[in-house]
Design a protein around this motif. Structure first.
Motif, PDB file in Angstrom:
ATOM      1  N   ASP A 258      19.451  36.732 -23.279  1.00  0.00           N
ATOM      2  CA  ASP A 258      20.583  37.633 -23.524  1.00  0.00           C
ATOM      3  C   ASP A 258      20.110  39.052 -23.804  1.00  0.00           C
ATOM      4  OD1 ASP A 258      22.301  35.543 -23.134  1.00  0.00           O
ATOM      5  OD2 ASP A 258      22.799  35.263 -25.262  1.00  0.00           O
ATOM      6  N   ALA A 259      18.994  39.179 -24.515  1.00  0.00           N
ATOM      7  CA  ALA A 259      18.462  40.508 -24.813  1.00  0.00           C
ATOM      8  C   ALA A 259      17.979  41.191 -23.539  1.00  0.00           C
ATOM      9  CB  ALA A 259      17.327  40.398 -25.823  1.00  0.00           C
ATOM     10  N   ALA A 260      17.324  40.433 -22.676  1.00  0.00           N
ATOM     11  CA  ALA A 260      16.858  40.989 -21.406  1.00  0.00           C
ATOM     12  C   ALA A 260      18.035  41.416 -20.540  1.00  0.00           C
ATOM     13  CB  ALA A 260      15.997  39.967 -20.675  1.00  0.00           C
ATOM     14  N   GLU A 261      19.065  40.585 -20.500  1.00  0.00           N
ATOM     15  CA  GLU A 261      20.239  40.902 -19.683  1.00  0.00           C
ATOM     16  C   GLU A 261      20.956  42.138 -20.213  1.00  0.00           C
ATOM     17  OE1 GLU A 261      22.481  40.865 -16.549  1.00  0.00           O
ATOM     18  OE2 GLU A 261      20.913  39.348 -16.832  1.00  0.00           O
ATOM     19  N   ALA A 262      21.067  42.253 -21.543  1.00  0.00           N
ATOM     20  CA  ALA A 262      21.720  43.424 -22.133  1.00  0.00           C
ATOM     21  C   ALA A 262      20.952  44.699 -21.812  1.00  0.00           C
ATOM     22  CB  ALA A 262      21.845  43.236 -23.648  1.00  0.00           C
ATOM     23  N   ALA A 263      19.624  44.633 -21.881  1.00  0.00           N
ATOM     24  CA  ALA A 263      18.807  45.807 -21.551  1.00  0.00           C
ATOM     25  C   ALA A 263      18.988  46.193 -20.090  1.00  0.00           C
ATOM     26  CB  ALA A 263      17.344  45.504 -21.849  1.00  0.00           C
ATOM     27  N   ALA A 264      18.981  45.209 -19.203  1.00  0.00           N
ATOM     28  CA  ALA A 264      19.138  45.485 -17.775  1.00  0.00           C
ATOM     29  C   ALA A 264      20.502  46.113 -17.490  1.00  0.00           C
ATOM     30  CB  ALA A 264      18.970  44.190 -16.972  1.00  0.00           C
ATOM     31  N   GLN A 265      21.549  45.585 -18.106  1.00  0.00           N
ATOM     32  CA  GLN A 265      22.884  46.120 -17.869  1.00  0.00           C
ATOM     33  C   GLN A 265      23.021  47.543 -18.386  1.00  0.00           C
ATOM     34  OE1 GLN A 265      25.902  43.472 -19.370  1.00  0.00           O
ATOM     35  NE2 GLN A 265      25.319  41.786 -18.002  1.00  0.00           N
ATOM     36  N   GLU A 266      22.450  47.830 -19.545  1.00  0.00           N
ATOM     37  CA  GLU A 266      22.539  49.190 -20.087  1.00  0.00           C
ATOM     38  C   GLU A 266      21.767  50.178 -19.222  1.00  0.00           C
ATOM     39  OE1 GLU A 266      21.683  51.664 -24.222  1.00  0.00           O
ATOM     40  OE2 GLU A 266      21.906  49.478 -24.290  1.00  0.00           O
ATOM     41  N   LEU A 267      20.623  49.761 -18.707  1.00  0.00           N
ATOM     42  CA  LEU A 267      19.832  50.642 -17.839  1.00  0.00           C
ATOM     43  C   LEU A 267      20.580  50.938 -16.540  1.00  0.00           C
ATOM     44  CD1 LEU A 267      16.302  49.115 -18.418  1.00  0.00           C
ATOM     45  CD2 LEU A 267      16.936  51.500 -18.848  1.00  0.00           C
ATOM     46  N   ARG A 268      21.200  49.923 -15.970  1.00  0.00           N
ATOM     47  CA  ARG A 268      21.952  50.123 -14.720  1.00  0.00           C
ATOM     48  C   ARG A 268      23.133  51.069 -14.942  1.00  0.00           C
ATOM     49  NH1 ARG A 268      21.498  44.135 -14.208  1.00  0.00           N
ATOM     50  NH2 ARG A 268      19.729  43.711 -12.822  1.00  0.00           N
ATOM     51  N   ALA A 269      23.785  50.938 -16.090  1.00  0.00           N
ATOM     52  CA  ALA A 269      24.945  51.779 -16.386  1.00  0.00           C
ATOM     53  C   ALA A 269      24.534  53.213 -16.707  1.00  0.00           C
ATOM     54  CB  ALA A 269      25.736  51.190 -17.553  1.00  0.00           C
ATOM     55  N   ALA A 270      23.375  53.371 -17.341  1.00  0.00           N
ATOM     56  CA  ALA A 270      22.956  54.693 -17.807  1.00  0.00           C
ATOM     57  C   ALA A 270      22.385  55.560 -16.700  1.00  0.00           C
ATOM     58  CB  ALA A 270      21.937  54.545 -18.933  1.00  0.00           C
ATOM     59  N   GLN A 271      21.623  54.942 -15.776  1.00  0.00           N
ATOM     60  CA  GLN A 271      20.936  55.727 -14.756  1.00  0.00           C
ATOM     61  C   GLN A 271      21.057  55.011 -13.405  1.00  0.00           C
ATOM     62  OE1 GLN A 271      17.107  57.512 -15.825  1.00  0.00           O
ATOM     63  NE2 GLN A 271      17.285  56.568 -17.845  1.00  0.00           N
ATOM     64  N   ALA A 272      21.927  55.522 -12.563  1.00  0.00           N
ATOM     65  CA  ALA A 272      22.203  54.879 -11.283  1.00  0.00           C
ATOM     66  C   ALA A 272      21.030  54.950 -10.323  1.00  0.00           C
ATOM     67  CB  ALA A 272      23.438  55.520 -10.642  1.00  0.00           C
ATOM     68  N   ASP A 273      20.103  55.890 -10.544  1.00  0.00           N
ATOM     69  CA  ASP A 273      18.990  56.034  -9.605  1.00  0.00           C
ATOM     70  C   ASP A 273      17.813  55.131  -9.934  1.00  0.00           C
ATOM     71  OD1 ASP A 273      18.283  57.358 -11.899  1.00  0.00           O
ATOM     72  OD2 ASP A 273      17.522  59.156 -10.903  1.00  0.00           O
ATOM     73  N   LEU A 274      17.927  54.320 -10.978  1.00  0.00           N
ATOM     74  CA  LEU A 274      16.878  53.364 -11.312  1.00  0.00           C
ATOM     75  C   LEU A 274      17.085  52.058 -10.544  1.00  0.00           C
ATOM     76  CD1 LEU A 274      16.722  53.674 -15.227  1.00  0.00           C
ATOM     77  CD2 LEU A 274      15.127  54.690 -13.573  1.00  0.00           C
ATOM     78  N   GLN A 275      15.984  51.460 -10.103  1.00  0.00           N
ATOM     79  CA  GLN A 275      16.043  50.088  -9.607  1.00  0.00           C
ATOM     80  C   GLN A 275      15.703  49.165 -10.775  1.00  0.00           C
ATOM     81  OE1 GLN A 275      14.295  49.223  -5.580  1.00  0.00           O
ATOM     82  NE2 GLN A 275      13.444  51.284  -5.821  1.00  0.00           N
ATOM     83  N   VAL A 276      16.638  48.298 -11.129  1.00  0.00           N
ATOM     84  CA  VAL A 276      16.463  47.422 -12.284  1.00  0.00           C
ATOM     85  C   VAL A 276      16.491  45.974 -11.818  1.00  0.00           C
ATOM     86  CG1 VAL A 276      17.355  46.752 -14.550  1.00  0.00           C
ATOM     87  CG2 VAL A 276      17.596  49.130 -13.763  1.00  0.00           C
ATOM     88  N   PHE A 277      15.436  45.242 -12.150  1.00  0.00           N
ATOM     89  CA  PHE A 277      15.311  43.848 -11.722  1.00  0.00           C
ATOM     90  C   PHE A 277      15.248  42.949 -12.952  1.00  0.00           C
ATOM     91  CE2 PHE A 277      13.224  46.582  -8.627  1.00  0.00           C
ATOM     92  CZ  PHE A 277      13.798  46.182  -7.429  1.00  0.00           C
ATOM     93  N   ARG A 278      16.150  42.020 -13.026  1.00  0.00           N
ATOM     94  CA  ARG A 278      16.127  41.001 -14.088  1.00  0.00           C
ATOM     95  C   ARG A 278      15.405  39.785 -13.532  1.00  0.00           C
ATOM     96  NH1 ARG A 278      15.660  37.502 -17.074  1.00  0.00           N
ATOM     97  NH2 ARG A 278      17.171  36.531 -18.484  1.00  0.00           N
ATOM     98  N   THR A 279      14.292  39.400 -14.156  1.00  0.00           N
ATOM     99  CA  THR A 279      13.464  38.338 -13.604  1.00  0.00           C
ATOM    100  C   THR A 279      12.796  37.571 -14.739  1.00  0.00           C
ATOM    101  OG1 THR A 279      11.683  37.894 -12.007  1.00  0.00           O
ATOM    102  CG2 THR A 279      11.477  39.908 -13.318  1.00  0.00           C
ATOM    103  N   HIS A 280      11.726  36.851 -14.438  1.00  0.00           N
ATOM    104  CA  HIS A 280      10.934  36.135 -15.443  1.00  0.00           C
ATOM    105  C   HIS A 280       9.452  36.417 -15.212  1.00  0.00           C
ATOM    106  CE1 HIS A 280      14.679  33.895 -16.057  1.00  0.00           C
ATOM    107  NE2 HIS A 280      14.185  33.556 -17.231  1.00  0.00           N
ATOM    108  N   ALA A 281       8.707  36.427 -16.297  1.00  0.00           N
ATOM    109  CA  ALA A 281       7.264  36.646 -16.239  1.00  0.00           C
ATOM    110  C   ALA A 281       6.516  35.355 -16.528  1.00  0.00           C
ATOM    111  CB  ALA A 281       6.845  37.719 -17.254  1.00  0.00           C
ATOM    112  N   ALA A 282       5.278  35.287 -16.035  1.00  0.00           N
ATOM    113  CA  ALA A 282       4.406  34.119 -16.207  1.00  0.00           C
ATOM    114  C   ALA A 282       5.009  32.893 -15.557  1.00  0.00           C
ATOM    115  CB  ALA A 282       4.079  33.865 -17.678  1.00  0.00           C
ATOM    116  N   VAL A 283       5.415  33.037 -14.296  1.00  0.00           N
ATOM    117  CA  VAL A 283       6.012  31.925 -13.548  1.00  0.00           C
ATOM    118  C   VAL A 283       5.061  31.463 -12.447  1.00  0.00           C
ATOM    119  CG1 VAL A 283       8.357  32.600 -14.056  1.00  0.00           C
ATOM    120  CG2 VAL A 283       7.232  33.566 -12.048  1.00  0.00           C
TER     121      VAL A 283
END
Length: 283
Positions: A258-283
C-alpha cells in the motif's frame, strides 16, 4: 517460435573503486532483479538472415542493438547460418541504469541456446555474455540478487531476501554512462569497499546498511527533479531510495504494498513527465 522475458535490475549498492589503465572502472555492486521487463519473440524464417524489429521505443539503428550483437555472437560461436526474426517489445526505459539492453542480450543468448539444443554450453555462453557488457553475466545467472566486483563479471549469486514492493521512477532527462563516469573524475572510492557477509544478502535490514550509489553526487545535481522524487519515496516509507546504475532512474524499496502504491500514485499525479513503474524487487 520462442517468447522470453528480459527483466530489469537495480543496484542496491554501487561503489566505483578505481580506474584501470585501460580506462575501465572497477566497481563493487549488488545487483537486484526486478519485475519490470521487456519481451522478445524469436522465430525461425524460411530464408537466411537475421532481422530485428523494435516496438515501443526508438533505439536507433538495429544493427547496433545489443540483441543483434548477442545474436550474431551466438550464431558465429555455434557455426550456424542464421535464419531468424526477432521482435523486441520494450518496456524498460533506455538510459535509466536499469540494464534493459544487457537483459535483452542475455535473454537472446538463453533463447537461442534453448532453440538449438544447448549447442554452446554454459561456459561459452558466459564468455559471450561478458564480452557484450558488464551487466550481461548477471542476467545470464537468472537469480534475484548478486554481489559483484571487477567490471561486474565476478559474482556471488544469492536467492535474496524475498520479493519486496518497489517503485521505479524515470525522469525525462538522462545522463549517459560515459558522462557520469567522466563527471566522477578522480573522485572515486568515496564510499569505499565494504565487508559484506553472504548471509546479509538474504536480509533487507542488512542490505539497508550497505545501500549506496557513488553516482548520486554527480547525477543528482545534473537532474534536480530527482531530489524531490527521492524525498517523496522516503516520506512514504521507502527503506532504500536511491539512484540505480549511473542513472537516470531512481527507485524505492518498501515493506508494504500500500505504501508503494501510494507513492507511485502521488508521483504520477504530481509530475506528468515522469515514468513511474510499480513493480517488485528481488524476484
Amino acid at each position: 517460435m520462442m517468447r522470453v522475458t528480459a527483466q530489469a535490475k537495480i543496484n542496491l549498492r554501487l561503489v566505483v573503486l578505481a580506474q584501470e589503465t585501460s580506462g575501465f572502472h572497477q566497481i563493487e555492486t549488488i545487483y537486484c532483479r526486478v519485475g519490470l521487463a521487456d519481451e522478445l519473440v524469436i522465430e525461425q524464417t524460411t530464408g537466411p538472415g537475421l532481422e530485428l524489429t523494435v516496438h515501443g521505443a526508438d533505439l536507433g539503428p538495429t544493427e547496433n542493438n545489443l540483441v543483434m550483437r548477442a545474436a550474431r555472437a551466438w550464431f558465429e560461436a555455434a557455426d550456424i547460418e542464421p535464419s531468424h526474426a526477432i521482435a523486441l517489445h520494450k518496456r524498460i526505459p533506455a538510459g535509466a541504469g536499469l540494464g534493459g539492453g544487457s537483459s535483452d542480450a542475455a535473454a537472446t543468448l538463453r533463447a537461442l541456446e534453448e532453440m538449438h539444443d544447448h549447442r554452446l554450453g554454459g561456459a561459452r555462453l558466459l564468455e559471450i555474455a561478458a564480452s557484450l557488457g558488464s551487466d550481461v553475466p548477471f542476467f545470464m545467472a537468472d537469480v534475484p540478487l548478486a554481489l559483484a566486483w571487477g567490471r561486474g563479471e565476478r559474482m556471488l549469486t544469492h536467492e535474496g531476501p524475498g520479493p519486496a514492493p518497489a517503485v521505479i521512477v524515470m525522469p525525462p532527462a538522462s545522463v549517459s554512462t560515459a558522462q557520469a563516469y567522466a563527471s566522477l573524475g578522480g573522485r572515486v572510492g568515496v564510499a569505499g569497499p565494504a565487508i559484506i557477509d553472504a548471509a546479509s544478502l538474504g536480509s533487507w535490514d542488512a542490505l539497508d546498511d550497505v545501500a549506496c550509489n557513488d553516482f548520486e553526487r554527480v547525477v543528482l545535481p545534473e537532474i534536480p527533479a530527482l531530489t524531490p522524487v527521492l524525498a517523496l519515496l522516503r516520506s512514504h516509507g521507502a527503506r532504500i531510495a536511491q539512484l540505480t546504475g549511473s542513472g537516470s532512474a531512481v527507485f524505492g524499496i518498501f515493506d508494504l504494498p500500500d505504501a508503494a502504491e501510494a507513492a507511485a500514485q502521488e508521483l504520477r499525479a504530481a509530475q506528468a513527465d515522469l515514468q513511474v513503474f510499480r513493480t517488485h524487487a528481488a524476484v
